[in-house]
Design an enzyme around this catalytic site. Structure first.
Site, PDB file in Angstrom:
ATOM      1  N   GLU A  14      99.028 104.660  10.099  1.00 21.65           N
ATOM      2  CA  GLU A  14      99.246 105.083  11.644  1.00 21.65           C
ATOM      3  C   GLU A  14      98.739 104.124  12.744  1.00 21.65           C
ATOM      4  O   GLU A  14      99.207 104.041  13.818  1.00 21.65           O
ATOM      5  CB  GLU A  14      98.478 106.461  11.995  1.00 21.65           C
ATOM      6  CG  GLU A  14      99.084 107.712  11.254  1.00 21.65           C
ATOM      7  CD  GLU A  14      98.205 108.786  11.647  1.00 21.65           C
ATOM      8  OE1 GLU A  14      98.902 110.159  11.208  1.00 21.65           O
ATOM      9  OE2 GLU A  14      96.884 108.596  11.934  1.00 21.65           O
ATOM     10  N   HIS A  22     103.935 114.996  13.556  1.00 25.55           N
ATOM     11  CA  HIS A  22     103.657 115.335  12.090  1.00 25.55           C
ATOM     12  C   HIS A  22     104.659 116.374  11.601  1.00 25.55           C
ATOM     13  O   HIS A  22     104.126 117.294  11.316  1.00 25.55           O
ATOM     14  CB  HIS A  22     102.385 115.475  12.099  1.00 25.55           C
ATOM     15  CG  HIS A  22     101.250 114.505  12.388  1.00 25.55           C
ATOM     16  ND1 HIS A  22     101.092 114.240  13.894  1.00 25.55           N
ATOM     17  CD2 HIS A  22     100.526 113.707  11.712  1.00 25.55           C
ATOM     18  CE1 HIS A  22     100.163 113.183  13.831  1.00 25.55           C
ATOM     19  NE2 HIS A  22      99.832 112.736  12.687  1.00 25.55           N
ATOM     20  N   HIS A  62      93.396 110.619  16.261  1.00 23.67           N
ATOM     21  CA  HIS A  62      94.202 111.833  16.753  1.00 23.67           C
ATOM     22  C   HIS A  62      93.977 113.112  15.805  1.00 23.67           C
ATOM     23  O   HIS A  62      94.866 114.300  15.690  1.00 23.67           O
ATOM     24  CB  HIS A  62      95.693 111.924  17.062  1.00 23.67           C
ATOM     25  CG  HIS A  62      96.441 111.376  16.054  1.00 23.67           C
ATOM     26  ND1 HIS A  62      97.467 110.668  16.077  1.00 23.67           N
ATOM     27  CD2 HIS A  62      96.431 111.898  14.729  1.00 23.67           C
ATOM     28  CE1 HIS A  62      98.112 110.482  14.927  1.00 23.67           C
ATOM     29  NE2 HIS A  62      97.466 111.253  14.020  1.00 23.67           N
ATOM     30  N   HIS A  96      92.375 106.599   6.449  1.00 21.01           N
ATOM     31  CA  HIS A  96      92.204 107.988   5.969  1.00 21.01           C
ATOM     32  C   HIS A  96      93.565 108.302   4.929  1.00 21.01           C
ATOM     33  O   HIS A  96      94.676 107.463   5.325  1.00 21.01           O
ATOM     34  CB  HIS A  96      92.245 109.058   7.009  1.00 21.01           C
ATOM     35  CG  HIS A  96      93.493 109.252   8.043  1.00 21.01           C
ATOM     36  ND1 HIS A  96      94.085 108.295   8.725  1.00 21.01           N
ATOM     37  CD2 HIS A  96      94.399 110.239   8.098  1.00 21.01           C
ATOM     38  CE1 HIS A  96      95.095 108.716   9.399  1.00 21.01           C
ATOM     39  NE2 HIS A  96      95.292 109.822   8.942  1.00 21.01           N
TER      40      HIS A  96
HETATM   41  C1  DHB Z   1      93.989 114.174   9.701  1.00 23.39           C
HETATM   42  C2  DHB Z   1      94.128 113.303  10.228  1.00 23.39           C
HETATM   43  C3  DHB Z   1      95.264 112.883  10.836  1.00 23.39           C
HETATM   44  O1  DHB Z   1      95.632 111.756  11.507  1.00 23.39           O
HETATM   45  C4  DHB Z   1      96.337 113.786  10.975  1.00 23.39           C
HETATM   46  O2  DHB Z   1      97.659 113.410  11.519  1.00 23.39           O
HETATM   47  C5  DHB Z   1      96.183 115.014  10.055  1.00 23.39           C
HETATM   48  C6  DHB Z   1      95.073 115.131   9.393  1.00 23.39           C
HETATM   49  C7  DHB Z   1      92.889 114.574   8.799  1.00 23.39           C
HETATM   50  O3  DHB Z   1      91.902 113.841   9.084  1.00 23.39           O
HETATM   51  O4  DHB Z   1      92.663 115.649   8.298  1.00 23.39           O
HETATM   52 FE    FE Z   2      97.950 111.593  12.124  1.00 21.19          FE
END
Ligand code: DHB
Ligand code: FE
Length: 317
Positions: free
Chosen positions: A241, A59, A12, A194
């Protein structure tokens, strides 16, 4: 009777929303990402769910650090897009399904999952970006009502993968005890690997992500035993996540058909993962399209896999 016909897993990443909103989808960097969702949009157009349950995380948009529910079910009639710093995204207001949501709340809470009932909530990129990826960019209205389920993965301790999987099963039971004949698709969003800040910012672990996707289809119970520390170590701080995908998976049959998969690196800081899993049982009686969609999905499966591999190998580290 209502029933869950399929599960969709999707990253997302907020920058995907920004690329859509700012007309950048044809730029090579973004085209690589969006091309992986073309078949998915076709699949969704054929599946035509009556309702989508979208498992996502807020978030710090609807909930601040002052109050963070572990599982928050959106029971409202509508959920406006949140202002995440650049004004609300130019996407339609998400319409809810208060009757089914209230039924799920009752069934799941009486099954001893202590959900928070939310009657007013704005929804952020965690929900709206996967909606765009699967439903496109409708101007006025999304094609079906949505029940948001916000999961805390932003402040320690998030729920375990096992708890998420079992909640998925309770949601399925709730849906199947709803008398109206509805076809429901459930989304698990977020991930894949990530890490956004700290010394390991930028961390991507494709090997781990792909094994997660393999097991999501074939052996989800194995994934329920992954401890938080392993998500953190292998998939980065925000990789946690991915536990939300286990709610989606728990709501499906033990054996499912994987009709589509896409993986590419990177989008923003994130490895983008996407999967469509179909239940093998027939869709609800009226089911004008879901059964057909399933058949079409199956016949497309080989081609989709090939194209997925081709697309993925371009973008994968
Ligand atoms: C990013 C990815 C995410 O899932 C998020 O909630 C905020 C930022 C990113 O890749 O920058
Ligand atoms: Fe996220």
């Amino acid at each position: 009777m209502a029933r869950i016909i399929a599960g969709v897993g999707s990253s997302h990443v907020p920058a995907i929303g920004a690329a859509l909103d700012n007309g950048k989808t044809e730029e090579p960097y973004w085209k690589r990402v969006f091309s992986g969702f073309e078949k998915s949009k076709q699949w969704m157009a054929q599946a035509k769910p009556d309702v989508a349950i979208v498992v996502y995380n807020d978030h710090a948009s609807a909930f601040s650090v002052e109050m963070i529910p572990t599982f928050a079910l959106g029971c409202a009639a509508e959920f406006p897009p949140a202002d995440e710093g650049w004004g609300p995204r130019p996407v339609p207001v998400v319409k809810g399904h208060p009757a089914l949501a209230a039924h799920i709340a009752q069934s799941v809470i009486l099954d001893e999952f202590d959900l928070t009932i939310v009657n007013k909530m704005e929804v952020d990129h965690g929900l709206t970006v996967p909606m765009n990826l699967l439903f496109g960019q409708p101007k006025d209205a999304w094609p079906c009502p949505v029940i948001p389920l916000a999961v805390n993965v932003v402040m320690y301790p998030p729920p375990t993968g096992h708890r998420c999987y079992m909640l998925g099963k309770a949601i399925r039971k709730a849906v199947e005890s709803y008398p109206e004949d509805l076809n429901v698709v459930i989304f698990g969003t977020g991930g894949l690997s990530h890490q956004i800040s700290g010394p390991r910012a930028g961390l991507i672990n494709s090997k781990w992500d792909k094994s997660f996707l393999d097991n999501l289809t074939r052996d989800p119970k194995k994934l329920t035993r992954i401890p938080h520390i392993e998500y953190m170590r292998e998939a980065g701080a925000e990789g946690i996540e991915m536990v939300m995908w286990l709610i989606m998976r728990g709501a499906l049959d033990d054996k499912v058909d994987e009709v589509y998969r896409f993986y590419t690196v990177p989008a923003s800081n994130t490895a983008v993962g996407h999967i469509i899993l179909e239940n093998r049982r027939k869709a609800a009686g009226k089911s004008r399209s879901a059964g057909k969609a399933r058949a079409a999905g199956k016949s497309r499966q080989a081609a989709a896999r090939k194209s997925t591999q081709r697309i993925a190998s371009k973008g994968t580290r």
